[in-house]
Write an enzyme that holds these catalytic residues in place. Structure first.
Site, PDB file in Angstrom:
ATOM      1  N   LYS A 139       0.849  -1.185   0.000  1.00  0.00           N
ATOM      2  CA  LYS A 139       0.000   0.000   0.000  1.00  0.00           C
ATOM      3  C   LYS A 139       0.892   1.245   0.000  1.00  0.00           C
ATOM      4  O   LYS A 139       1.953   1.267   0.647  1.00  0.00           O
ATOM      5  CB  LYS A 139      -0.905  -0.032   1.237  1.00  0.00           C
ATOM      6  CG  LYS A 139      -2.024   0.989   1.256  1.00  0.00           C
ATOM      7  CD  LYS A 139      -2.915   0.703   2.458  1.00  0.00           C
ATOM      8  CE  LYS A 139      -4.043   1.702   2.604  1.00  0.00           C
ATOM      9  NZ  LYS A 139      -4.918   1.371   3.757  1.00  0.00           N
ATOM     10  N   SER A 173      -9.566   1.302   2.837  1.00  0.00           N
ATOM     11  CA  SER A 173      -8.703   2.107   1.989  1.00  0.00           C
ATOM     12  C   SER A 173      -7.644   1.305   1.238  1.00  0.00           C
ATOM     13  O   SER A 173      -6.982   1.827   0.343  1.00  0.00           O
ATOM     14  CB  SER A 173      -8.016   3.192   2.823  1.00  0.00           C
ATOM     15  OG  SER A 173      -7.179   2.627   3.832  1.00  0.00           O
ATOM     16  N   SER A 186     -10.194  -1.223   6.708  1.00  0.00           N
ATOM     17  CA  SER A 186      -9.445  -0.992   5.467  1.00  0.00           C
ATOM     18  C   SER A 186      -8.730  -2.212   4.921  1.00  0.00           C
ATOM     19  O   SER A 186      -8.229  -2.172   3.803  1.00  0.00           O
ATOM     20  CB  SER A 186      -8.433   0.143   5.673  1.00  0.00           C
ATOM     21  OG  SER A 186      -9.101   1.377   5.798  1.00  0.00           O
TER      22      SER A 186
END
Length: 543
Positions: free
Chosen positions: A123, A204, A228
């Site tokens: 990420k 996310s 997330s």
């Protein structure tokens, strides 16, 4: 958004990418790096699980270079072209060199670690001390390069992984505006759900989940503050593990809340996720609140344990959205029936009604800790001089609102900046009323009911991406594990009109091995996961 074939590849869609490749070419980067010729077996390689790839790499049947090239070809085919998933925001210009070095080391001494030659996507809020930026999806930090690897990245490299690139995310890990669109960032644009392209990937850790689901990488690392990891895992039909908070170092990760933040593995199978978890877990004194697993803890599931006799699993029937969608209820009930058929004892409807103040307090804690944590991160990193604090970022965003805030704003930034310090009495009260209260509620429930785990709906089917109104969460229950800091694992359980739905197992701190055992048994007996079909939109059913 990912690296491209030559300086001009996809320049119209990504002028930042073209500029980056020109800059890299000036320091000796070969633009052809990003356009590997697709080997005849590239698709077959990309279809293998991490476990299968690992076995073939260790036997010398595949090279790290061939595996890396296969996934780079897959990214060029599906992420940059084809359905244009937009999951990868930056490719590692050193990936091929790293793979070649691993192959040389293998020839001399064999596998270099448990992840030898396996590509991993990170990420884009995770620091890498290399030529890739760490920007959390924000143009404010688009050119920021961290001075060193995050602790978990050091672990990955030592385990022999090839850090392939960074994944798009909901900008600032979905902690900027109150009406955000998950999977969108001002650097990366909108990530698309690989099952139905006009549907949302949740966030996310959107790009991390989509990369794994679409076979752009066998393994990915996401981060979670509340939902997330588990939400995008559920919605994209993969496995995601949110570990016990503090057992995976947060050092080198752009923060939201040190009370709830964690990184965790995302993969296509439970065994693959467990393999990655075993590398990520490590006691790091630089973490704001480090925790250590008991010595000798093993995470890999035992293939012989596919029954659940003797385990008591509590059932959560009061998740958000419960009772509103019959299709979800059918999937959830079928999952419960399967657990019972595997020998588990189900203790039904055990989660008490949670006070509303719990969730208000959780947000307050996030706001306080975000301000403190982000300011500390920015102060310790070489960011632009006018973006050294949250207050300065707010000003910068306003000045560049046409590119950074074309639809939704920065209300959470503003609210966080208005908070005081972590010595405020209001912060202490919020901590007690929110995360600490959830720890008490969930801990007491697991103890008094003698539960080995709690099962709940992890996430709903994906909603249509809506640039105007923002996200439309349909169902889920991530706050139980997120606020308490307890571990959870999401596993595919079915689909609605081809859109994946997942269930989650939640347990007491350090119960990951037991949760993995339960999730593995469920996965092995259901085998639900399907490859995404990249359907543009759902067809209306015939009358």
């Amino acid at each position: 958004m990912s690296a491209a074939a030559g300086v001009g590849y996809r320049a119209a869609a990504c002028p930042r990418r073209a500029a980056l490749l020109i800059a890299l070419a000036a320091v000796g980067f070969d633009p052809a790096f990003a356009a590997p010729a697709a080997a005849p077996d590239a698709e077959a390689i990309a279809g293998l699980t991490a476990e299968e790839l690992r076995a073939r790499l260790e036997r010398g049947e595949l090279t790290a270079a061939a595996v890396t090239d296969a996934f780079l070809a897959r990214i060029a085919e599906l992420d940059d072209a084809g359905p244009r998933l937009n999951a990868i925001v930056d490719l590692n210009p050193d990936a091929r060199r790293i793979a070649a070095e691993l192959d040389r080391a293998f020839a001399e001494a064999g596998p270099q670690g448990p992840l030898h030659g396996l590509p991993v996507v990170l990420k884009a809020n995770i620091d890498t001390g290399d030529r890739m930026p760490t920007h959390a999806g924000s143009l404010a930090l688009a050119d920021h390069r961290a001075p060193e690897d995050a602790h978990l990245v050091t672990r990955l490299r030592a385990a022999g992984a090839v850090v392939l690139g960074k994944a798009n995310l909901s900008e600032w890990a979905n902690f900027r505006g109150e009406h955000s669109t998950s999977g969108w960032s001002s650097v990366g644009g909108q990530t698309r759900n690989p099952y139905v392209l006009d549907r949302n990937p949740c966030g996310s850790s959107s790009g991390s989940a989509v990369a794994v689901a679409a076979g752009l990488a066998p393994l990915a690392v996401g981060t979670e503050t509340d939902g997330s990891i588990v939400c995008p895992s559920a919605i994209n039909g993969i496995v995601g593990i949110k570990p016990t908070v503090g057992t995976v170092s947060r050092h080198g990760i752009i923060p939201i809340s040190h009370t709830q933040d964690t990184a965790g593995p995302m993969a296509r199978t439970v065994a693959d996720a467990a393999l990655l978890l075993g590398v990520l877990v490590d006691h790091d004194p630089r973490d704001p609140a480090p925790r250590r697993f008991p010595a000798g803890t093993s995470f890999l599931p035992d293939p012989a344990l596919t029954r659940l006799e003797g385990l008591r699993i509590g059932v959560n029937r009061s998740y958000f959205g419960a009772g509103e969608y019959p299709a979800l209820e059918r999937i959830y009930q079928a999952a419960l029936d399967r657990l019972e058929a595997l020998g588990a004892v189900l203790v039904d409807d055990v989660v008490p009604e949670l006070p509303e103040r719990l969730f208000d307090a959780e947000l307050d804690v996030m706001l306080y800790e975000f301000k403190a944590g982000l300011n500390a991160y920015l102060a310790s990193h070489p960011v632009p001089e006018d973006r050294n604090t949250l207050a300065e970022l707010i000003v910068w965003n306003r000045a560049h609102a046409d590119r950074v805030m074309p639809v939704f704003g920065q209300e959470l930034f503003v609210r966080a900046e208005a908070k005081g310090g972590l010595d405020d009495a209001a912060y202490t009260r919020a901590l007690a009323d929110g995360p600490q209260r959830m720890q008490e509620i969930l801990g007491r429930l697991l103890e008094t009911e003698r539960l080995d785990a709690l099962v709940t709906l992890a996430g709903s089917f994906a909603w249509k991406t809506d640039w105007v109104a923002g996200d439309r969460y349909i169902a889920g229950s991530s706050s139980l594990a997120a606020m308490s800091g307890f571990p959870s694992i999401s596993v595919p359980a079915g689909d609605v009109a081809g859109l994946p739905v997942g269930i989650a197992f939640v347990g007491e701190p350090f119960s990951e091995p037991r949760l993995i055992r339960i999730a593995y048994a469920f996965e092995q007996t259901t085998g639900w996961r399907r490859k995404p079909a990249f359907v543009p939109t759902l067809e209306r059913p015939a009358r």
